[in-house]
Design a protein around this motif. Structure first.
Motif, PDB file in Angstrom:
ATOM      1  N   ASP A 151       0.832  -1.190   0.000  1.00 16.27           N
ATOM      2  CA  ASP A 151       0.000   0.000   0.000  1.00 16.27           C
ATOM      3  C   ASP A 151       0.877   1.254   0.000  1.00 16.27           C
ATOM      4  O   ASP A 151       2.099   1.179   0.199  1.00 16.27           O
ATOM      5  N   THR A 152       0.241   2.406  -0.180  1.00 20.95           N
ATOM      6  CA  THR A 152       0.987   3.662  -0.290  1.00 20.95           C
ATOM      7  C   THR A 152       1.682   4.049   1.005  1.00 20.95           C
ATOM      8  O   THR A 152       2.611   4.862   0.986  1.00 20.95           O
ATOM      9  N   LYS A 232      -4.850   0.102  -6.810  1.00 17.66           N
ATOM     10  CA  LYS A 232      -5.397   1.283  -6.163  1.00 17.66           C
ATOM     11  C   LYS A 232      -5.561   2.359  -7.216  1.00 17.66           C
ATOM     12  O   LYS A 232      -4.598   2.731  -7.907  1.00 17.66           O
ATOM     13  N   HIS A 233      -6.805   2.839  -7.380  1.00 16.40           N
ATOM     14  CA  HIS A 233      -7.102   3.798  -8.446  1.00 16.40           C
ATOM     15  C   HIS A 233      -8.086   4.827  -7.910  1.00 16.40           C
ATOM     16  O   HIS A 233      -9.134   4.479  -7.369  1.00 16.40           O
ATOM     17  N   LYS A 236      -9.536   4.362  -4.430  1.00 16.93           N
ATOM     18  CA  LYS A 236     -10.253   3.130  -4.100  1.00 16.93           C
ATOM     19  C   LYS A 236      -9.387   1.912  -4.422  1.00 16.93           C
ATOM     20  O   LYS A 236      -8.493   1.974  -5.269  1.00 16.93           O
ATOM     21  N   TYR A 237      -9.699   0.801  -3.749  1.00 20.00           N
ATOM     22  CA  TYR A 237      -8.977  -0.444  -3.940  1.00 20.00           C
ATOM     23  C   TYR A 237      -9.831  -1.397  -4.774  1.00 20.00           C
ATOM     24  O   TYR A 237     -10.960  -1.724  -4.395  1.00 20.00           O
ATOM     25  N   ILE A 261      -8.152  -0.943   2.203  1.00 20.58           N
ATOM     26  CA  ILE A 261      -7.471  -2.141   1.737  1.00 20.58           C
ATOM     27  C   ILE A 261      -8.067  -3.402   2.351  1.00 20.58           C
ATOM     28  O   ILE A 261      -8.121  -4.462   1.717  1.00 20.58           O
TER      29      ILE A 261
END
Length: 343
Positions: A151-152, A232-233, A236-237, A261
């Motif tokens: 994840d980010t 992830k866009h 949203k996941y 997530i």
């Protein structure tokens, strides 16, 4: 005559190159493609078979996603796994090490537990990889299709598919999708959460299926969701997955979406069949178990997936663009006619 030949050559050179699926016309199920330092590495399921160098998982390399060269095998066979099946490798690069996630089952190892998740490491993207850990899921006798995702915030997660035999909350028995945190690259937190389970008619794998893993219990319907892949866009996941029986025309790629997530994930809109990638009658059968990768320019997103040849003797490597539309992600395929080369 010389001038005419030069003009003809110039015209030929000016024509845009195209590709036609499959881009690798040989057996290559469950394709995963890693892009590393401008080069592509594709890894495919080998099952019980070994590559010509005695390894596991077919390895291909490419500079453009279309022209692929065979490069032997990727994983050194673990001790005692001579009769085991190996499925669905995925590779990530983290802090100087390449980690390969996959499932292994059958043979002398795991004969009574179906498939279990494992991880192997290498210092080079092409391997050879050496198995280093079992990612145990004690609650399941069948765990496959591991997909690592960072994840980010830097936290790593592992999405995978596992069996559920209950009908709680109106879900259907079968293989569903879950997620767990990775404490490190080789250890799960043991806090798995359900991402999505089967609840639509189109995802049935087989009716009246007797399962030796579950004391030969017969299920009126056994469903399958498999091959998770996270994107992830726009905040949203999206958990993409393949559903149904891979031998049937119903098999294809759909998705569920969440704000977090860990979910909860929703598949509203998936009631009638796969929305991202679906069979084309008379041309493409069984498109699915995909991965996502960017084109050489680093901007255009492609789905890399397998589909059957016409004789249904091989699942072959295919690619097509992914588009993010107002209705959600949609693949510009599956295509079977010439397409522009990835930029």
């Amino acid at each position: 005559m010389a001038a005419l030949a030069l003009a003809s050559q110039a015209t030929a050179c000016s024509k845009p190159r195209t590709y036609t699926n499959p881009v690798y016309a040989a057996q290559f199920p469950d394709p995963f493609v890693l892009r590393h330092e401008g080069r592509y590495y594709a890894f495919g399921t080998t099952g019980k078979a070994r590559t010509n160098d005695g390894r596991i998982f077919t390895l291909l390399t490419s500079d453009n996603l279309v022209d692929w060269q065979a490069a032997g095998g990727a994983l050194t066979p673990p001790a005692g796994a001579e009769d085991a099946d190996f499925w669905a490798p995925e590779v990530v690069f983290h802090q100087g090490t390449f980690y390969m996630y996959y499932s292994m089952g059958g043979g002398a190892i795991g004969a009574t537990v179906g498939h279990r998740l494992h991880v192997a490491t290498s210092k080079k993207p092409e391997g050879p990889y050496t198995q280093v850990a079992l990612l145990d899921v004690p609650a399941s006798k069948f765990t496959i299709d591991a997909h690592p995702f960072q994840d980010t915030d830097g936290q790593w997660y592992l999405f995978y598919a596992r069996d559920f035999i209950d009908t709680d909350n109106n879900y259907r028995p079968g293989t569903g999708l879950v997620v767990d945190r990775l404490l490190n690259m080789t250890r799960l937190a043991g806090e798995s959460r359900t991402v999505m389970r089967a609840r639509h008619d189109w995802t049935v794998f087989e009716k009246n299926r007797t399962m030796p893993l579950y004391d030969n219990k017969t299920f009126a319907e056994w469903h399958t969701l498999e091959g998770p892949f996270i994107r992830k866009h726009a905040g949203k996941y999206y958990c993409f997955y393949s559903g149904a029986n891979f031998l049937t025309p119903r098999y294809g790629v759909d998705y569920c979406v969440a704000d977090s997530i860990l979910g909860p994930y929703s598949d509203v809109g998936a009631e009638q069949g796969p929305r991202v990638l679906a069979a084309v009658a008379g041309h493409v059968r069984g498109p699915g178990h995909h991965s996502h990768v960017l084109s050489p320019d680093g901007r255009t997103e492609y789905l890399v997936y397998h589909a059957w040849n016409k004789a249904m003797t091989e699942r072959q490597l295919c690619i097509d663009k992914l588009a993010w539309t107002a209705d959600g992600p949609r693949c510009e395929g599956p295509t079977y006619l010439p397409q522009p080369m990835p930029a």
